[in-house]
Scaffold this motif. Structure first.
Motif, PDB file in Angstrom:
ATOM      1  N   LEU A  31       0.824  -1.215   0.000  1.00 44.29           N
ATOM      2  CA  LEU A  31       0.000   0.000   0.000  1.00 44.29           C
ATOM      3  C   LEU A  31       0.855   1.261   0.000  1.00 44.29           C
ATOM      4  N   GLN A  32       1.833   1.322   0.867  1.00 45.11           N
ATOM      5  CA  GLN A  32       2.672   2.524   0.961  1.00 45.11           C
ATOM      6  C   GLN A  32       3.500   2.708  -0.316  1.00 45.11           C
ATOM      7  N   SER A  33       4.151   1.647  -0.763  1.00 44.88           N
ATOM      8  CA  SER A  33       5.057   1.804  -1.908  1.00 44.88           C
ATOM      9  C   SER A  33       4.312   2.101  -3.206  1.00 44.88           C
ATOM     10  N   LEU A  34       3.230   1.389  -3.475  1.00 46.32           N
ATOM     11  CA  LEU A  34       2.551   1.582  -4.755  1.00 46.32           C
ATOM     12  C   LEU A  34       1.494   2.678  -4.730  1.00 46.32           C
ATOM     13  N   ASN A  35       0.805   2.843  -3.630  1.00 46.81           N
ATOM     14  CA  ASN A  35      -0.269   3.839  -3.589  1.00 46.81           C
ATOM     15  C   ASN A  35       0.203   5.216  -3.144  1.00 46.81           C
ATOM     16  N   VAL A  36       1.323   5.292  -2.441  1.00 47.23           N
ATOM     17  CA  VAL A  36       1.781   6.585  -1.934  1.00 47.23           C
ATOM     18  C   VAL A  36       3.140   6.970  -2.532  1.00 47.23           C
ATOM     19  N   ASP A  37       4.141   6.117  -2.337  1.00 45.67           N
ATOM     20  CA  ASP A  37       5.493   6.453  -2.798  1.00 45.67           C
ATOM     21  C   ASP A  37       5.562   6.628  -4.315  1.00 45.67           C
ATOM     22  N   ALA A  38       4.886   5.772  -5.047  1.00 45.84           N
ATOM     23  CA  ALA A  38       4.899   5.894  -6.515  1.00 45.84           C
ATOM     24  C   ALA A  38       4.238   7.207  -6.951  1.00 45.84           C
ATOM     25  N   THR A  39       3.191   7.627  -6.248  1.00 49.03           N
ATOM     26  CA  THR A  39       2.541   8.910  -6.559  1.00 49.03           C
ATOM     27  C   THR A  39       3.479  10.067  -6.249  1.00 49.03           C
ATOM     28  N   LYS A  40       4.188   9.970  -5.142  1.00 49.17           N
ATOM     29  CA  LYS A  40       5.158  11.014  -4.796  1.00 49.17           C
ATOM     30  C   LYS A  40       6.190  11.152  -5.914  1.00 49.17           C
ATOM     31  N   GLU A  41       6.684  10.035  -6.427  1.00 47.07           N
ATOM     32  CA  GLU A  41       7.667  10.062  -7.514  1.00 47.07           C
ATOM     33  C   GLU A  41       7.061  10.641  -8.793  1.00 47.07           C
ATOM     34  N   ALA A  42       5.811  10.298  -9.070  1.00 48.64           N
ATOM     35  CA  ALA A  42       5.148  10.829 -10.267  1.00 48.64           C
ATOM     36  C   ALA A  42       4.985  12.355 -10.159  1.00 48.64           C
ATOM     37  N   ILE A  43       4.719  12.837  -8.956  1.00 51.16           N
ATOM     38  CA  ILE A  43       4.612  14.286  -8.736  1.00 51.16           C
ATOM     39  C   ILE A  43       5.974  14.951  -8.956  1.00 51.16           C
ATOM     40  N   ILE A  44       7.031  14.334  -8.432  1.00 49.47           N
ATOM     41  CA  ILE A  44       8.384  14.855  -8.640  1.00 49.47           C
ATOM     42  C   ILE A  44       8.689  14.914 -10.135  1.00 49.47           C
ATOM     43  N   LEU A  45       8.335  13.864 -10.849  1.00 52.32           N
ATOM     44  CA  LEU A  45       8.544  13.821 -12.298  1.00 52.32           C
ATOM     45  C   LEU A  45       7.830  14.994 -12.970  1.00 52.32           C
ATOM     46  N   SER A  46       6.556  15.188 -12.615  1.00 57.12           N
ATOM     47  CA  SER A  46       5.789  16.260 -13.257  1.00 57.12           C
ATOM     48  C   SER A  46       6.391  17.635 -12.948  1.00 57.12           C
ATOM     49  N   GLN A  47       6.893  17.812 -11.740  1.00 60.40           N
ATOM     50  CA  GLN A  47       7.502  19.092 -11.378  1.00 60.40           C
ATOM     51  C   GLN A  47       8.829  19.301 -12.111  1.00 60.40           C
ATOM     52  N   VAL A  55      -3.106  13.680 -13.520  1.00 58.22           N
ATOM     53  CA  VAL A  55      -4.334  12.898 -13.313  1.00 58.22           C
ATOM     54  C   VAL A  55      -3.997  11.781 -12.339  1.00 58.22           C
ATOM     55  N   TYR A  56      -4.787  11.686 -11.280  1.00 59.27           N
ATOM     56  CA  TYR A  56      -4.575  10.647 -10.275  1.00 59.27           C
ATOM     57  C   TYR A  56      -5.827   9.784 -10.175  1.00 59.27           C
ATOM     58  N   ILE A  57      -5.655   8.482 -10.369  1.00 62.12           N
ATOM     59  CA  ILE A  57      -6.768   7.545 -10.221  1.00 62.12           C
ATOM     60  C   ILE A  57      -6.768   7.086  -8.770  1.00 62.12           C
ATOM     61  N   SER A  58      -7.738   7.534  -8.024  1.00 59.24           N
ATOM     62  CA  SER A  58      -7.848   7.224  -6.600  1.00 59.24           C
ATOM     63  C   SER A  58      -8.870   6.099  -6.413  1.00 59.24           C
ATOM     64  N   ALA A  59      -9.667   6.194  -5.373  1.00 61.09           N
ATOM     65  CA  ALA A  59     -10.662   5.157  -5.096  1.00 61.09           C
ATOM     66  C   ALA A  59     -11.845   5.761  -4.359  1.00 61.09           C
ATOM     67  N   ASN A  60     -12.985   5.165  -4.563  1.00 61.89           N
ATOM     68  CA  ASN A  60     -14.202   5.581  -3.888  1.00 61.89           C
ATOM     69  C   ASN A  60     -14.487   4.706  -2.665  1.00 61.89           C
ATOM     70  N   SER A  61     -14.013   3.474  -2.704  1.00 60.69           N
ATOM     71  CA  SER A  61     -14.290   2.548  -1.606  1.00 60.69           C
ATOM     72  C   SER A  61     -13.189   1.507  -1.529  1.00 60.69           C
ATOM     73  N   GLY A  62     -13.225   0.739  -0.464  1.00 63.08           N
ATOM     74  CA  GLY A  62     -12.242  -0.322  -0.278  1.00 63.08           C
ATOM     75  C   GLY A  62     -11.951  -0.535   1.189  1.00 63.08           C
ATOM     76  N   PHE A  63     -10.972  -1.385   1.439  1.00 61.95           N
ATOM     77  CA  PHE A  63     -10.547  -1.652   2.808  1.00 61.95           C
ATOM     78  C   PHE A  63     -10.046  -0.350   3.431  1.00 61.95           C
ATOM     79  N   PRO A  64     -10.238  -0.156   4.738  1.00 63.13           N
ATOM     80  CA  PRO A  64      -9.819   1.103   5.371  1.00 63.13           C
ATOM     81  C   PRO A  64      -8.348   1.464   5.120  1.00 63.13           C
ATOM     82  N   SER A  65      -7.446   0.502   5.216  1.00 63.28           N
ATOM     83  CA  SER A  65      -6.024   0.821   5.013  1.00 63.28           C
ATOM     84  C   SER A  65      -5.754   1.196   3.555  1.00 63.28           C
ATOM     85  N   TYR A  66      -6.458   0.571   2.638  1.00 59.99           N
ATOM     86  CA  TYR A  66      -6.335   0.908   1.213  1.00 59.99           C
ATOM     87  C   TYR A  66      -6.807   2.343   0.971  1.00 59.99           C
TER      88      TYR A  66
END
Length: 163
Positions: A31-47, A55-66
């Motif tokens: 969860l941390q590496s793919l859902n958070v860290d990868a987004t952080k890197e993508a933001i760095i790339l865009s900057q 464009v960020y594909i998030s989620a509407n529902s799921g497990f609480p930790s997700y």
């Protein structure tokens, strides 16, 4: 091409109009590496490459930790991207993901029942190809804005396109 965990590995000779971050997992270990860290890197790339829209594909529902991991990434996008589109779909299904098609059939059958758990409304299955069409249409119309498309926005737009 590039490594999602090393933003600067991307081809810097190329020019880009938009970053579309559709990386994610429901696997607790990643969860941390793919859902958070990868987004952080993508933001760095865009900057670093002065890419104007994110464009960020998030989620509407799921497990609480997700959901917490996706919400954390959303906050980073809102804080750091100059222009963004955050998309919060339910279950995305498509022909290249056979298990998603089985889940879609299951949930659509439940939706036909006169009474169904409200959580099913939050998972509402959407064809990934239709969601992609909505994203493209939105970018063509509202490029440069800060927007969030909820599941209800997506359902309404897709229904309007189909008519």
């Amino acid at each position: 091409k590039g490594d999602i965990f090393h933003a600067l590995s991307c081809d810097k000779e190329q020019t880009y109009d938009c970053v579309i971050d559709c990386v994610g997992t429901i696997h607790p270990k990643y969860l941390q590496s793919l859902n958070v860290d990868a987004t952080k890197e993508a933001i760095i790339l865009s900057q670093n490459l002065s890419i104007k829209h994110f464009v960020y594909i998030s989620a509407n529902s799921g497990f609480p930790s997700y959901l917490r991991s996706k919400e954390k990434a959303e906050r980073m996008v809102k804080e750091k991207a100059s222009s963004y589109l955050i998309v919060k779909p339910g279950l995305l299904f498509g022909p290249k993901r056979p298990m998603s098609l089985l889940l879609m059939v299951f949930f659509k059958m439940i939706l036909l029942l006169p009474i169904h758990p409200s959580v099913i409304d939050e998972i509402y299955p959407l064809d990934v190809r239709k969601v992609a069409e909505v994203i493209i249409a939105h970018l063509e119309k509202s490029y440069g804005e800060k927007t969030i498309l909820s599941l209800n926005d997506l359902k309404g737009t897709i229904l309007a396109i189909q008519k």
